[in-house]
Design an enzyme around this catalytic site. Structure first.
Site, PDB file in Angstrom:
ATOM      1  NE  ARG A   1     -28.715  -3.617 -42.819  1.00 23.87           N
ATOM      2  CZ  ARG A   1     -28.480  -4.807 -43.296  1.00 23.87           C
ATOM      3  NH1 ARG A   1     -29.264  -5.799 -42.980  1.00 23.87           N
ATOM      4  NH2 ARG A   1     -27.460  -4.999 -44.089  1.00 23.87           N
TER       5      ARG A   1
ATOM      6  CD  GLU B   1     -16.963   8.200 -44.938  1.00 25.35           C
ATOM      7  OE1 GLU B   1     -17.640   9.006 -44.269  1.00 25.35           O
ATOM      8  OE2 GLU B   1     -17.410   7.124 -45.356  1.00 25.35           O
TER       9      GLU B   1
ATOM     10  CB  ILE C   1     -23.761   5.152 -50.070  1.00 25.08           C
ATOM     11  CG1 ILE C   1     -23.015   6.331 -50.702  1.00 25.08           C
ATOM     12  CG2 ILE C   1     -23.630   3.898 -50.936  1.00 25.08           C
ATOM     13  CD1 ILE C   1     -21.508   6.158 -50.726  1.00 25.08           C
TER      14      ILE C   1
ATOM     15  CB  CYS D   1     -23.293   4.740 -43.379  1.00 24.41           C
ATOM     16  SG  CYS D   1     -24.524   4.270 -44.589  1.00 24.41           S
TER      17      CYS D   1
ATOM     18  N   GLY E   1     -20.239   0.709 -44.680  1.00 22.19           N
ATOM     19  CA  GLY E   1     -19.962  -0.569 -45.340  1.00 22.19           C
ATOM     20  C   GLY E   1     -21.209  -1.414 -45.189  1.00 22.19           C
ATOM     21  CD  GLU E   2     -24.187  -4.162 -46.628  1.00 19.35           C
ATOM     22  OE1 GLU E   2     -24.488  -3.263 -47.424  1.00 19.35           O
ATOM     23  OE2 GLU E   2     -25.015  -4.677 -45.844  1.00 19.35           O
TER      24      GLU E   2
ATOM     25  CG  HIS F   1     -20.729   7.487 -46.425  1.00 16.94           C
ATOM     26  ND1 HIS F   1     -19.931   6.454 -46.006  1.00 16.94           N
ATOM     27  CD2 HIS F   1     -21.924   6.927 -46.732  1.00 16.94           C
ATOM     28  CE1 HIS F   1     -20.597   5.316 -46.069  1.00 16.94           C
ATOM     29  NE2 HIS F   1     -21.818   5.577 -46.510  1.00 16.94           N
TER      30      HIS F   1
END
Ligand code: GLN
Length: 190
Positions: free
Chosen positions: A106, A171, A133, A79, A47-48, A169
C-alpha cells in the site's frame, strides 16, 4: 451488458465515462438494493481502500459482493480497488474481499510524492498511459495470477481468471483500451 460501478467513494464517475465511451451501459452501486438487479461485471474504483472497505461493511454490501466475485463475476479493480481484492497486503492488516492471490504494497511509492505518469506495455493490450496516484504495487502474484504489466521492476497490472487489477488509473487518461479489455473479458465469459 450491464457493468456496475462501486460508487461509495473515489474516482467512480471517470469509470462510468470510460464505459460510456466504449458503448457499455453502467449503473452505480451505492446501497444494498442496487445489487438486486443483474449485472455482468463490477468496477471497483480508486480512492481510499480503508474507507471503501468500511462503507462496504456498514452498508451490508461486503458479503454479497464477495460471494458474487467468488462465484466468477468479472471484476476490475483500480488502485484502491486492487487493494480491496488482494489476499495479502504487506504493510496493512486490513484485508477486504481478498479474492486475488497476490501480495500488494500500500502507498508503495510514498504517500504524497508518489504520483507520477508513465507509459508501459501491458500484455495483450499494448503500450498504454499509466497515471499513478498514491498507488500500491504488487510485490508478487501466486496461484493462477498472471502478470500483465511491470513498471520499474514492480507489477502494476495483473489478472486471475475473471479478476483484473491495475495499480494505475486507466480512467484518468484518454485511452480506453484497458476498459475495452475488461469488456472483452466479460464477453468471453458470457
Ligand atoms: N492510497 C490509496 C489506498 O491505500 C489508494 C490510492 C488510489 O486509489 N489512488 O487505498
Amino acid at each position: 451488458m450491464q457493468i456496475a460501478v462501486l460508487a461509495l467513494q473515489g474516482a467512480f464517475i471517470e469509470h462510468e465515462q470510460m464505459l460510456a465511451r466504449v458503448g457499455v451501459s453502467a449503473f452505480e452501486i451505492r446501497q444494498l438494493r442496487d445489487i438486486e438487479k443483474p449485472f455482468d461485471g463490477l468496477i471497483i474504483p480508486g480512492g481510499e481502500s480503508t474507507v471503501q472497505g468500511k462503507l462496504l461493511r456498514e452498508l451490508g454490501l461486503f458479503a454479497p459482493l464477495k460471494a458474487k466475485i467468488e462465484a466468477g463475476l468479472p471484476v476490475f479493480g483500480t488502485c484502491a480497488g486492487l487493494l480491496l481484492l488482494a489476499d495479502k497486503i504487506e504493510n496493512d492488516d486490513r484485508l477486504h474481499f481478498a479474492t486475488m492471490q497476490m501480495t500488494a504494497v500500500r502507498n508503495a511509492y510514498g504517500r504524497q510524492l508518489g504520483s507520477f505518469y508513465t507509459e508501459a506495455a501491458c500484455k495483450d493490450i499494448g503500450t498504454i498511459p499509466m497515471t499513478f496516484i498514491r498507488a500500491p504495487y504488487i510485490a508478487a502474484v501466486s496461484g493462477k495470477g498472471q502478470v500483465l504489466a511491470e513498471v520499474g521492476g514492480h507489477i502494476v497490472a495483473a489478472r486471475q481468471d475473471n479478476q483484473l487489477v491495475t495499480a494505475f488509473h486507466p480512467e484518468l487518461n484518454e485511452d480506453v483500451s484497458v476498459h475495452r479489455y475488461f469488456v472483452d473479458m466479460i464477453e468471453k465469459k458470457r
